[in-house]
Scaffold this motif. Structure first.
Motif, PDB file in Angstrom:
ATOM      1  N   ASN A   1       0.820  -1.214   0.000  1.00 57.39           N
ATOM      2  CA  ASN A   1       0.000   0.000   0.000  1.00 57.39           C
ATOM      3  C   ASN A   1       0.853   1.264   0.000  1.00 57.39           C
ATOM      4  OD1 ASN A   1      -2.364  -1.485   0.041  1.00 57.39           O
ATOM      5  ND2 ASN A   1      -2.399  -1.609   2.273  1.00 57.39           N
ATOM      6  N   GLN A   2       2.067   1.148   0.509  1.00 55.34           N
ATOM      7  CA  GLN A   2       3.008   2.258   0.531  1.00 55.34           C
ATOM      8  C   GLN A   2       4.161   1.971  -0.418  1.00 55.34           C
ATOM      9  OE1 GLN A   2       3.080   5.281   2.678  1.00 55.34           O
ATOM     10  NE2 GLN A   2       0.915   4.749   2.647  1.00 55.34           N
ATOM     11  N   LYS A   3       4.691   3.029  -1.035  1.00 52.81           N
ATOM     12  CA  LYS A   3       5.820   2.860  -1.940  1.00 52.81           C
ATOM     13  C   LYS A   3       7.153   2.800  -1.185  1.00 52.81           C
ATOM     14  CE  LYS A   3       4.014   2.985  -6.171  1.00 52.81           C
ATOM     15  NZ  LYS A   3       4.273   3.998  -7.190  1.00 52.81           N
ATOM     16  N   LYS A   4       7.162   3.316   0.044  1.00 55.06           N
ATOM     17  CA  LYS A   4       8.410   3.357   0.809  1.00 55.06           C
ATOM     18  C   LYS A   4       8.874   1.944   1.148  1.00 55.06           C
ATOM     19  CE  LYS A   4      10.428   5.386   4.977  1.00 55.06           C
ATOM     20  NZ  LYS A   4      10.143   6.092   6.246  1.00 55.06           N
ATOM     21  N   PRO A   5      10.150   1.619   0.902  1.00 55.97           N
ATOM     22  CA  PRO A   5      10.657   0.289   1.251  1.00 55.97           C
ATOM     23  C   PRO A   5      10.568   0.028   2.756  1.00 55.97           C
ATOM     24  CG  PRO A   5      12.221   1.476  -0.130  1.00 55.97           C
ATOM     25  CD  PRO A   5      11.180   2.462   0.277  1.00 55.97           C
TER      26      PRO A   5
END
Length: 369
Positions: free
Chosen positions: A331-335
């Motif tokens: 849901n989030q692009k942050k690794p």
């Protein structure tokens, strides 16, 4: 049964065990070696070659097309999007600094986004937002990133102008991974292929690891398995298959660069005088949420259709080869780079940007220790 020598040299007094020999795992190992020169570092890889996307990606040295950035701004704050792009830009620079542009066969041809005529309204939205997106990215890249450019590639069924990014390039993925593997071996990092981690137990002062072949003790365990990490790390991510094809050589190929279509769900580039074309996951999100390295008719047919009608409408071509890679998305692009327990860590969920951020995620994972 393993011999005394095998147990002594490979599985005794192991300081760091890394799961996954892709971009993240190898960079992590190399950074650990720099920090702890006398440590014993072991990498477990379940495939004959890196199994995820590191040897299977399209080789885009990119940080996001304008439509991808606009999409991300709907679900993330401006600050989060800028930080994400910063990570991608920094990661690409780390990769280029470590291996060198000659080995990577890095070519700064620039990147283009094209829009089908049926998506003209969305094209207009992207064009209207060019000044805003450029103002967001100018402090980072010291120049305007996106401009309108006429289509000089003879594409068909698309809006007349493309959106161009001069900062985008392409690399040779095979060269990259071979060079990283050679660096690892040169730095006394042990790599064991066809070793699948089945389970592990953090015993507070060490970790017991069970693979398909052996049980052994390591001081620290680090996961760098991206899309394959969901079960063992219990993180908020899922696998996402990317299907790809490549043509046979095409005489007088007139297409040079990296290209994005449909919010990045399709992407293509030249490799010499061939076209590599991949994507189509949005045709069947549920079916493509898998770790199976196979292809499906619905997506392969659509890739061929777009290749014939949009990309190479006036050129005959033949398909030479097809393959798939597994990305890690959420849901989030942050690794996700974090400590899971006393001695267990992970660097996963690269969101389809492994070439760009893999080096940085590997570095950040090593720095958690």
């Amino acid at each position: 049964m393993f011999s005394y020598w095998e147990l002594k040299n490979w599985f005794t007094n192991v300081d760091y065990t890394i799961v996954g020999s892709g971009i993240v795992g190898l960079h992590c190992a190399l950074y650990i070696r720099g920090r702890f020169p006398k440590s014993k570092i072991l990498i477990l890889e379940k495939g004959m070659l890196p199994q995820g996307a590191s040897t299977k990606n399209a080789g885009f040295a990119c940080f996001g097309s304008i439509s991808e950035i606009i999409h991300d701004l709907k679900y993330h704050t401006e600050e989060e999007v800028i930080q994400l792009i910063q990570k991608r830009v920094s990661g690409l620079q780390l990769l280029r600094n470590r291996l060198g542009d000659a080995i990577l066969d890095y070519k700064n041809y620039g990147g283009y986004e094209l829009f089908l005529k049926e998506n003209e309204a969305f094209y207009e939205e992207c064009v209207q937002k060019i000044p805003f997106i450029n103002s967001l990215l100018k402090p980072l890249l010291k120049s305007n990133v996106f401009i309108k450019k006429q289509d000089n590639f003879n594409f068909n069924l698309i809006v007349e102008n493309l959106i161009y990014n001069p900062f985008e390039g392409q690399i040779d993925t095979g060269n990259m991974m071979q060079a990283l593997l050679k660096e690892a071996i040169k730095n006394d990092i042990l790599i064991l292929n066809q070793q699948e981690l089945l389970s592990y137990e953090d015993l507070n002062d060490k970790v017991e690891v069970q693979t398909n072949a052996i049980s052994f003790i390591t001081q620290k365990l680090l996961f760098a398995t991206n899309g394959f990490a969901a079960t063992l790390t219990k993180n908020e991510l899922q696998p996402a298959r990317a299907q790809v094809l490549i043509t046979k050589p095409i005489q007088n190929l007139h297409i040079t660069g990296t290209f994005h279509l449909d919010e990045g769900y399709y992407y293509f580039r030249n490799i010499g005088n061939r076209i590599l074309f991949g994507g189509g996951r949005n045709l069947d999100f549920e079916g493509e949420t898998t770790t199976e390295l196979t292809q499906t008719k619905i997506i392969q047919d659509q890739l061929e259709l777009l290749l014939k009608n949009v990309i190479l409408p006036h050129t005959s071509f033949e398909i030479d080869h097809r393959w798939s890679g597994i990305m890690g998305v959420g849901n989030q692009k942050k690794p996700i780079v974090k400590q899971l327990s006393n001695n267990v860590y992970c660097g996963v969920r690269l969101g389809g940007m492994g070439v760009a951020i893999g080096s940085l995620v590997g570095k950040e994972l090593a720095e958690l220790i």
